[in-house]
Scaffold this active site. Sequence first.
Site, PDB file in Angstrom:
ATOM      1  N   TYR A  68      33.737  17.612  12.966  1.00 62.66           N
ATOM      2  CA  TYR A  68      34.713  16.746  12.307  1.00 62.66           C
ATOM      3  C   TYR A  68      35.744  17.544  11.506  1.00 62.66           C
ATOM      4  CZ  TYR A  68      33.738  11.868  13.294  1.00 62.66           C
ATOM      5  OH  TYR A  68      33.677  10.649  13.904  1.00 62.66           O
ATOM      6  N   GLU A  95      44.078  18.607  14.329  1.00 61.40           N
ATOM      7  CA  GLU A  95      45.095  17.564  14.207  1.00 61.40           C
ATOM      8  C   GLU A  95      46.211  18.010  13.262  1.00 61.40           C
ATOM      9  OE1 GLU A  95      43.380  13.794  13.127  1.00 61.40           O
ATOM     10  OE2 GLU A  95      41.639  14.142  14.411  1.00 61.40           O
TER      11      GLU A  95
END
Length: 321
Positions: A248, A255
């Site tokens: 994560y 991103e």
Amino acid sequence: MAQILTPRVFWAQRHGQLMLCVDLKDASESSAELKEGAICFEASGYGAQGQNQYKFSLDLYSDVDPEIACRTFAREVLLTLQKVQRDWWPRLTKQTRKPVFLSADFDRWLDESDAEREEQLKEEENFNKLLIESRQRSKRLTPDLLESTGQTIRLCQLLAFLEILHSAIGFVHSPILPTLLQVLGRGFVVFLVIGGQEELQNPWSVLAVYYIWSAIEIFRYPFYMLGSVGCSWRPLTWARYTFWIPLYPLGVIAEGVCIWLAIPYFAQVDMYSVHLIGANLYFVYVLYAWLGLLPFGLAVNFRHLWKQRRHRLCGRKRKMP
């Protein structure tokens, strides 16, 4: 012997550059060189006096780079000189009186007050250069793989919006806020950031996002599939609630890199920007804001998943005497 004549010369300047356009058609054997601060040009071509040998010499106002770019076209010869110092010349020559064969090239001319326009032209030129280089890099870095992977990811991301609906109607027991943040965040990156600047997307950063997301789902979806039929496999349960810990944060970092690399592109174009009376909302500001919200989204999902992990993997141990 053919008479040597002087051609018509048109000149223009910018803060760091001089351009001389010699009015000669079908010029041949053209040469240009710098001699003691003077530019000397000679060529054979069709000018104001017909087909002849033409030449001229001009004592320049200030110093220029000795390398002269000489390009011959069908209707003219273009000479480009780089100034040693970026400043504005009051005239081309040292002599106050302008030579009779010299005129201003108003098509290429920029006034001193047009410095902002000149910088804009340079930015557009650099942007076009960046665009060409990015296309060349994309051709080298497996574009077919990137495109095929992107199509699959976009389809899966569209279907992932059903997770919000399933959580809202109680079809699954996942809280709606973490699900909403994750699905909307991924949709923003896939459809707006990556999809909106395909020409400039960095293949490695995009593939990193796709593969990290996919690695997370390798364990999540099989876990849910077994759970839907009442089955449980402890190694899969452990993997589902453990491997997200490194994946994560890595996904959020990937991103963020994708968004950061996209900002220069969206700063150049007006895509997705909203223009209202008296106010403008530029998409690049949304990207900066999104970068600031990424840690918040990571914290919310991390806290939710950590609670789930403690409940699934440590709950039974706490109940033991």
